[in-house]
Design an enzyme around this catalytic site. Structure first.
Site, short mmCIF file in Angstrom:
data_model
loop_
_atom_site.label_atom_id
_atom_site.label_comp_id
_atom_site.label_asym_id
_atom_site.label_seq_id
_atom_site.Cartn_x
_atom_site.Cartn_y
_atom_site.Cartn_z
N LYS A 157 25.66 2.98 1.99
CA LYS A 157 24.75 2.18 1.16
C LYS A 157 25.42 0.90 0.67
CE LYS A 157 21.86 5.91 -0.70
NZ LYS A 157 21.30 6.47 -1.96
N GLU A 199 28.11 8.18 0.38
CA GLU A 199 27.79 9.33 -0.45
C GLU A 199 27.26 10.46 0.40
OE1 GLU A 199 24.91 7.91 -3.28
OE2 GLU A 199 23.22 8.43 -1.98
N LYS A 200 27.37 11.67 -0.09
CA LYS A 200 26.90 12.85 0.61
C LYS A 200 25.40 12.77 0.80
CE LYS A 200 27.16 17.00 2.40
NZ LYS A 200 27.78 17.17 3.75
N TYR A 201 24.93 13.13 1.98
CA TYR A 201 23.50 13.14 2.26
C TYR A 201 22.92 14.47 1.80
CZ TYR A 201 19.14 12.96 4.98
OH TYR A 201 17.83 12.96 5.38
N ILE A 202 22.02 14.42 0.84
CA ILE A 202 21.38 15.63 0.30
C ILE A 202 19.99 15.75 0.89
CG2 ILE A 202 20.53 16.74 -1.80
CD1 ILE A 202 22.81 15.41 -3.31
N GLU A 274 17.65 6.84 -11.28
CA GLU A 274 17.08 7.46 -10.08
C GLU A 274 17.94 8.64 -9.63
OE1 GLU A 274 15.83 4.85 -7.03
OE2 GLU A 274 14.81 3.49 -8.42
N ARG A 291 15.93 -3.38 -14.31
CA ARG A 291 14.79 -4.30 -14.31
C ARG A 291 13.52 -3.49 -14.41
NH1 ARG A 291 12.81 -3.00 -9.42
NH2 ARG A 291 14.25 -2.65 -7.70
N VAL A 294 8.57 -1.77 -9.66
CA VAL A 294 7.22 -2.00 -9.12
C VAL A 294 6.27 -0.93 -9.65
CG1 VAL A 294 5.84 -2.10 -7.00
CG2 VAL A 294 8.15 -3.05 -7.02
N ARG A 337 0.46 2.14 -3.34
CA ARG A 337 0.77 0.74 -3.06
C ARG A 337 -0.09 0.27 -1.88
NH1 ARG A 337 7.19 -0.41 -3.99
NH2 ARG A 337 7.59 1.19 -5.57
#
Length: 435
Positions: A157, A199-202, A274, A291, A294, A337
């Site tokens: 990422k 990072e580890k994929y969960i 998050e 911030r 959306v 959306r």
């Protein structure tokens, strides 16, 4: 309180901020590109100024031009909305240097929290569980060693990332070099910063986020959770609150931890924590958005609290006078959306109505949808006392929404809310085929 605010954005979020300002008795200044000369936010603002050509780099990202316009117009503050300059510490510092208030966190906080790898270290110290990972890695070889230590699969990422850009899923060592080169190049292009972390994929997991408000006086509240697991290629399509996957006991625990964490890191403003929620019910912190999101309006529909107004009040130094106990989180709200699938002129628009139905948009008949900006046309949000009733209301609202002249994803959204997996509430990030 400010008497005049410049909105450094466009589209539905600029319209949303102007409406909040009007309700507060605050005058507004719009900026626009040549492409947006006939846009709704230009017509609604008290003053409006053209600041450049169609390309965002020469208009909505033109820091000097926006600052000069704010000073010329007599504005005391600038609201950046989301995207563009909303997480730009350099711009926030320019505002301060020129006697303008940036409606958002201070530049020092943005710099401290913008590096996601560094932020995870700060959050780990608050007691929240953080996804196992690294700080910024500076070479393919360093990334390879880190991935072997963490264990495949891993996520690569962008440290300064957002909006799903600069992200790669890596299943094995043979994929790492290409993924590293692609992610760093994309991060440089999107954010001007090519640093990345692992990072580890969960998986399987759900994407659940917590909305917070905090002021400079030490007051902080959490306005509940949002489930944002309906995504395609890391781009959110639909959000709901509260998450059907989170129990009331879990929710109360996470709210307390989130409020405590925000106080400990000294954050001021509207922000979002998050998380990934794994199949065992464990919350893993991913990142913090410093911030307005959306999807903020789905939280507004549930709680009745206007996040934009509170952003403005907090920036003006007004204490947050809402206690955690006063926040109402009963009922259900869903947001779809509505995105454009093509460019062109809007020939017809019919917006659904009725109690607790809201469509945040910048569209009017004759609007030209441009290729220069984001494809978001608007956000359809509904609220009801139960999730079942909210689903029926959303289906009815989507069937009533008419946008002609351009392609949209209205039919796709209708399929989602009619899908038995979504109706059951038993869905995760794999719903749209993500792996």
């Amino acid at each position: 309180m400010f008497s005049k605010i410049l909105i450094a954005n466009r589209g539905e979020i600029a319209v949303r901020i102007i409406r909040a300002c009007k309700e507060m008795g605050v005058a507004t200044v719009a900026v626009y590109s040549e492409e947006d000369r006939n846009a709704l936010h230009v017509a609604l603002a008290d003053q409006s100024y053209c600041i450049g050509g169609a390309e965002a780099s020469g208009s909505y990202l033109n820091e000097n031009q926006i600052i000069s316009t704010a000073i010329l117009a007599g504005a005391q503050a600038i609201h950046p909305g989301y995207g563009f300059l909303s997480e730009n510490a350099h711009f926030a510092r320019m505002c301060r240097k020129n006697g303008l208030v940036f409606i958002g966190p201070d530049p020092e906080s943005m710099e401290r929290l913008s590096d996601k790898a560094v932020l995870k270290e700060l959050i780990r110290d608050t007691g929240l569980s953080v996804i196992p990972g690294t700080k910024a890695v500076t070479s393919v070889e360093e990334a390879r060693k880190a991935a072997a230590r963490i264990g495949y699969p891993v996520m690569l990422k962008a440290c300064a990332g957002g909006g799903g850009r600069g992200i790669r899923l890596i299943h094995g060592a043979d994929e790492l070099e290409d993924a590293y080169l692609q992610a760093t190049a994309e991060a440089v292009s999107a954010f001007g910063d090519g640093s990345v972390y692992l990072e580890k994929y969960i998986f399987p997991a759900r994407h659940v986020e917590l909305q917070i408000l905090a002021d400079e006086h030490g007051n902080a509240v959490c306005l509940g959770d949002r489930d944002c697991s309906l995504q395609r290629r890391n781009q959110k399509l639909l959000e709901e609150t509260p998450s059907p996957a989170v129990s009331e006991e879990q929710r109360r625990k996470m709210i307390d931890l989130a409020v405590d964490a925000v106080r400990k890191i000294g954050y001021v403003g509207a922000g979002t924590l998050e998380f990934l929620l794994d199949q065992d019910g464990n919350f893993w912190f991913m990142e913090m958005n410093v911030r307005l999101q959306v999807e903020h309006c789905v939280t507004e529909m549930l709680t009745g609290i206007d996040l934009v107004k509170w952003q403005i009040r907090i920036a003006a130094g007004i204490p947050l006078n809402i206690t955690q106990e006063e926040i109402r989180m009963t009922g259900s709200a869903i947001e779809c959306r509505i995105n454009a699938g093509s460019c062109g002129m809007l020939k017809m628009l019919h917006v659904p109505g009725g109690p607790s139905v809201r469509f945040d948009t910048c569209l009017v008949q004759g609007t030209v949808v441009s290729p220069y900006y984001d494809s978001l046309l608007g956000k359809l949000i509904v609220f009801a006392k139960t999730r079942e009733e909210t689903l029926r209301k959303m289906r009815a609202a989507l069937c009533e929404l008419v946008i002609e002249g351009i392609q949209t994803n209205i039919v796709e959204q209708l399929r989602i809310v009619e899908d038995e997996r979504f109706i059951s509430g038993n869905y995760d990030l794999s719903f749209m085929g993500n792996r």
